[in-house]
Structures are given as C-alpha cells and as structure tokens.
Scaffold this motif. Structure first.
Motif, mmCIF file in Angstrom:
data_model
loop_
_atom_site.group_PDB
_atom_site.id
_atom_site.type_symbol
_atom_site.label_atom_id
_atom_site.label_comp_id
_atom_site.label_asym_id
_atom_site.label_seq_id
_atom_site.Cartn_x
_atom_site.Cartn_y
_atom_site.Cartn_z
ATOM 1 N N GLU A 284 0.842 -1.191 0.000
ATOM 2 C CA GLU A 284 0.000 0.000 0.000
ATOM 3 C C GLU A 284 0.877 1.241 0.000
ATOM 4 O O GLU A 284 1.935 1.253 0.625
ATOM 5 C CB GLU A 284 -0.898 0.002 1.241
ATOM 6 C CG GLU A 284 -1.836 1.165 1.377
ATOM 7 C CD GLU A 284 -2.723 1.039 2.604
ATOM 8 O OE1 GLU A 284 -3.690 0.251 2.569
ATOM 9 O OE2 GLU A 284 -2.415 1.706 3.609
ATOM 10 N N VAL A 285 0.425 2.291 -0.702
ATOM 11 C CA VAL A 285 1.085 3.594 -0.673
ATOM 12 C C VAL A 285 0.023 4.627 -0.338
ATOM 13 O O VAL A 285 -1.063 4.627 -0.926
ATOM 14 C CB VAL A 285 1.748 3.933 -2.026
ATOM 15 C CG1 VAL A 285 2.304 5.354 -2.007
ATOM 16 C CG2 VAL A 285 2.856 2.936 -2.345
ATOM 17 N N ARG A 286 0.336 5.492 0.624
ATOM 18 C CA ARG A 286 -0.578 6.571 1.004
ATOM 19 C C ARG A 286 0.072 7.909 0.673
ATOM 20 O O ARG A 286 1.224 8.150 1.009
ATOM 21 C CB ARG A 286 -0.874 6.526 2.498
ATOM 22 C CG ARG A 286 -1.567 5.274 2.944
ATOM 23 C CD ARG A 286 -1.844 5.302 4.429
ATOM 24 N NE ARG A 286 -2.183 3.964 4.878
ATOM 25 C CZ ARG A 286 -2.008 3.524 6.103
ATOM 26 N NH1 ARG A 286 -1.499 4.330 7.020
ATOM 27 N NH2 ARG A 286 -2.337 2.309 6.433
ATOM 28 N N LEU A 287 -0.697 8.763 0.016
ATOM 29 C CA LEU A 287 -0.270 10.118 -0.297
ATOM 30 C C LEU A 287 -1.136 11.058 0.537
ATOM 31 O O LEU A 287 -2.348 11.122 0.317
ATOM 32 C CB LEU A 287 -0.442 10.411 -1.794
ATOM 33 C CG LEU A 287 0.245 9.433 -2.752
ATOM 34 C CD1 LEU A 287 -0.209 9.671 -4.176
ATOM 35 C CD2 LEU A 287 1.748 9.554 -2.621
ATOM 36 N N SER A 288 -0.555 11.737 1.504
ATOM 37 C CA SER A 288 -1.311 12.612 2.422
ATOM 38 C C SER A 288 -2.500 11.872 3.019
ATOM 39 O O SER A 288 -3.630 12.344 3.012
ATOM 40 C CB SER A 288 -1.775 13.881 1.707
ATOM 41 O OG SER A 288 -0.670 14.651 1.319
ATOM 42 N N GLN A 289 -2.258 10.677 3.504
ATOM 43 C CA GLN A 289 -3.222 9.827 4.209
ATOM 44 C C GLN A 289 -4.272 9.196 3.303
ATOM 45 O O GLN A 289 -5.196 8.557 3.779
ATOM 46 C CB GLN A 289 -3.889 10.572 5.364
ATOM 47 C CG GLN A 289 -2.911 11.066 6.400
ATOM 48 C CD GLN A 289 -3.581 11.828 7.523
ATOM 49 O OE1 GLN A 289 -4.793 11.905 7.619
ATOM 50 N NE2 GLN A 289 -2.777 12.398 8.401
ATOM 51 N N VAL A 290 -4.172 9.365 1.981
ATOM 52 C CA VAL A 290 -5.121 8.772 1.036
ATOM 53 C C VAL A 290 -4.407 7.633 0.313
ATOM 54 O O VAL A 290 -3.327 7.822 -0.265
ATOM 55 C CB VAL A 290 -5.634 9.823 0.020
ATOM 56 C CG1 VAL A 290 -6.572 9.162 -0.990
ATOM 57 C CG2 VAL A 290 -6.329 10.959 0.747
ATOM 58 N N VAL A 291 -5.024 6.443 0.331
ATOM 59 C CA VAL A 291 -4.434 5.274 -0.311
ATOM 60 C C VAL A 291 -4.451 5.469 -1.824
ATOM 61 O O VAL A 291 -5.476 5.852 -2.409
ATOM 62 C CB VAL A 291 -5.206 3.992 0.075
ATOM 63 C CG1 VAL A 291 -4.640 2.777 -0.656
ATOM 64 C CG2 VAL A 291 -5.151 3.779 1.579
ATOM 65 N N ALA A 292 -3.306 5.230 -2.464
ATOM 66 C CA ALA A 292 -3.199 5.337 -3.914
ATOM 67 C C ALA A 292 -4.125 4.327 -4.577
ATOM 68 O O ALA A 292 -4.313 3.206 -4.087
ATOM 69 C CB ALA A 292 -1.762 5.115 -4.359
ATOM 70 N N THR A 293 -4.705 4.713 -5.729
ATOM 71 C CA THR A 293 -5.628 3.853 -6.475
ATOM 72 C C THR A 293 -4.942 2.596 -6.965
ATOM 73 O O THR A 293 -5.485 1.500 -6.908
ATOM 74 C CB THR A 293 -6.187 4.609 -7.702
ATOM 75 O OG1 THR A 293 -6.883 5.747 -7.241
ATOM 76 C CG2 THR A 293 -7.123 3.756 -8.513
ATOM 77 N N GLU A 294 -3.726 2.771 -7.459
ATOM 78 C CA GLU A 294 -3.019 1.651 -8.082
ATOM 79 C C GLU A 294 -1.518 1.814 -7.892
ATOM 80 O O GLU A 294 -0.994 2.918 -7.973
ATOM 81 C CB GLU A 294 -3.334 1.617 -9.581
ATOM 82 C CG GLU A 294 -2.648 0.521 -10.344
ATOM 83 C CD GLU A 294 -2.927 0.584 -11.846
ATOM 84 O OE1 GLU A 294 -2.211 -0.124 -12.579
ATOM 85 O OE2 GLU A 294 -3.826 1.327 -12.276
ATOM 86 N N ILE A 295 -0.860 0.692 -7.644
ATOM 87 C CA ILE A 295 0.603 0.653 -7.659
ATOM 88 C C ILE A 295 0.971 0.129 -9.032
ATOM 89 O O ILE A 295 0.755 -1.042 -9.346
ATOM 90 C CB ILE A 295 1.152 -0.253 -6.540
ATOM 91 C CG1 ILE A 295 0.736 0.283 -5.166
ATOM 92 C CG2 ILE A 295 2.672 -0.355 -6.642
ATOM 93 C CD1 ILE A 295 1.017 -0.652 -4.008
ATOM 94 N N ILE A 296 1.499 1.015 -9.880
ATOM 95 C CA ILE A 296 1.839 0.649 -11.255
ATOM 96 C C ILE A 296 3.065 -0.245 -11.275
ATOM 97 O O ILE A 296 3.096 -1.279 -11.938
ATOM 98 C CB ILE A 296 2.088 1.911 -12.110
ATOM 99 C CG1 ILE A 296 0.814 2.760 -12.174
ATOM 100 C CG2 ILE A 296 2.568 1.532 -13.506
ATOM 101 C CD1 ILE A 296 1.026 4.141 -12.767
ATOM 102 N N SER A 297 4.108 0.154 -10.546
ATOM 103 C CA SER A 297 5.333 -0.643 -10.465
ATOM 104 C C SER A 297 6.034 -0.306 -9.159
ATOM 105 O O SER A 297 5.841 0.770 -8.599
ATOM 106 C CB SER A 297 6.257 -0.366 -11.657
ATOM 107 O OG SER A 297 6.698 0.981 -11.634
ATOM 108 N N ALA A 298 6.841 -1.253 -8.712
ATOM 109 C CA ALA A 298 7.562 -1.025 -7.455
ATOM 110 C C ALA A 298 8.818 -1.877 -7.429
ATOM 111 O O ALA A 298 8.787 -3.069 -7.742
ATOM 112 C CB ALA A 298 6.686 -1.357 -6.262
ATOM 113 N N ASN A 299 9.916 -1.234 -7.076
ATOM 114 C CA ASN A 299 11.138 -1.961 -6.770
ATOM 115 C C ASN A 299 11.810 -1.233 -5.609
ATOM 116 O O ASN A 299 11.245 -0.298 -5.042
ATOM 117 C CB ASN A 299 12.054 -2.125 -7.998
ATOM 118 C CG ASN A 299 12.566 -0.814 -8.541
ATOM 119 O OD1 ASN A 299 12.997 0.070 -7.794
ATOM 120 N ND2 ASN A 299 12.547 -0.678 -9.864
ATOM 121 N N SER A 300 12.993 -1.623 -5.257
ATOM 122 C CA SER A 300 13.658 -1.100 -4.069
ATOM 123 C C SER A 300 13.975 0.392 -4.142
ATOM 124 O O SER A 300 14.044 1.064 -3.120
ATOM 125 C CB SER A 300 14.946 -1.894 -3.837
ATOM 126 O OG SER A 300 15.540 -1.524 -2.630
#
Length: 188
Positions: free
Chosen positions: A145-161
C-alpha cells in the motif's frame, strides 16, 4: 581459543605473572540479518556465532548507528525491533555489543528504508506519482500500500527497491493540503 598467562611489567622492570588467567576467544560472526532493510515496526533476526562477544548477555544492538530494541538474544540468534531511522534512508553496520564490551559487527549489514524524492509532489485523482528512495521494499518482495497525504493510492503501477510508481486516488479537498508519503511493505 588461546589460553595463556597475564604478565604485568612496571617501568622499573619488575614484573608479576598470573599463570593461565586469560583466554582469547574466537571473534563472533554475524552470518545473517533478516530482513536486512526497513524502518521501525519490523522484527529483525540476526543470526551468527559468538554474538554475545564472550559475555552472558546483550548490552546493545545498533543498526546503521541507530540503537535498536532487543527483544531476545542468545549467542547464535538475536531478535530486535529497529527504532525510527533517517527519513531519507541510510546504509550502515549491524553492531552487537555484549555485556563484556566485546563487539560483533557486520559492515553495511542494514539499510534504513527511505523516501528521497516524490515527483510531482502535488496532484489530484489520476496523477501518476513517482517515488524514489533507498530500500523501499524494506527487505520484503512487494509494496502492499502507498498513502499520499493519508489517502491510499488507487493503483501501484510498479515497485522496486529504489522506485515506486502509483496513481493518486480521489480526495475531496477545498484547500491545498500537504502530507506524508507512507509505504507499507510485505516484511512486517
């Protein structure tokens, strides 16, 4: 181990000897740190041999120069919880200090996860946001999960370290609001 005498010599040349009173022991060795990255909130297991440095207890453990909370420990395994590290992240040594003052060190064995940039650092629903940093998977394999100003992002497009790309969700705001970027990983 090497057992031997203790010899004390004064500046007058006089000396005294204690026979068989000192033993050099083999240095301890850290063989694993799992996970090897993260922030506060994760349980870290340190494995190895001689982790107590010849002592009978752990005096302290630090990760990249920041003290950690020791939950349990033995000569072969220690469980700790890191305290909060630098927000931008940093790599450094794992240092275990035994009750005798002996140290066991793993050079660059721990990395505090950190966000170093967010671009753009503003937006609305549908904005594609790129977050860059260090060890952002926190020793895990994915971002949950990623939160931007306490709002959960709609979608995680890609993620690495080192790079995470997300889409901002709807948040009804009437004035501009600044807030934190929070990344939850699968290592906790």
């Amino acid at each position: 181990n090497l057992n031997g005498d203790v010899v004390v010599t004064s500046d007058s040349g006089a000396y005294t000897t204690g026979t068989g009173l000192w033993t050099y022991i083999a240095e301890g060795n850290i063989t694993g740190v799992s996970p090897n990255a993260g922030q506060d909130g994760v349980v870290v297991t340190i494995t190895g041999e001689g982790l107590l440095g010849g002592g009978d207890a752990i005096a302290s453990v630090s990760l990249a120069g920041v003290d950690a909370f020791v939950q349990s420990g033995s000569d072969t395994e220690i469980q700790i919880r890191p305290f909060e590290g630098p927000a931008a992240g940093v790599q450094g040594d794992v240092l275990v200090t035994g009750s005798t003052g002996g140290h066991v060190r793993l050079v660059n064995g721990w990395t505090y996860s950190g966000v170093q940039s967010v671009s753009p650092n503003y937006g609305q629903r549908g904005t594609v946001v790129v977050i860059e940093g260090i060890a952002m998977l926190g020793g895990g394999s994915s971002v949950t999960e990623v939160r931007l100003s306490q709002v959960v992002a709609t979608e995680i497009i890609s993620a690495n370290s080192t790079r995470i790309e997300v889409i901002a969700d709807h948040n009804q705001v009437f004035t501009e609001q600044a807030g934190d970027v929070v990344i939850l990983m699968d290592n906790a």
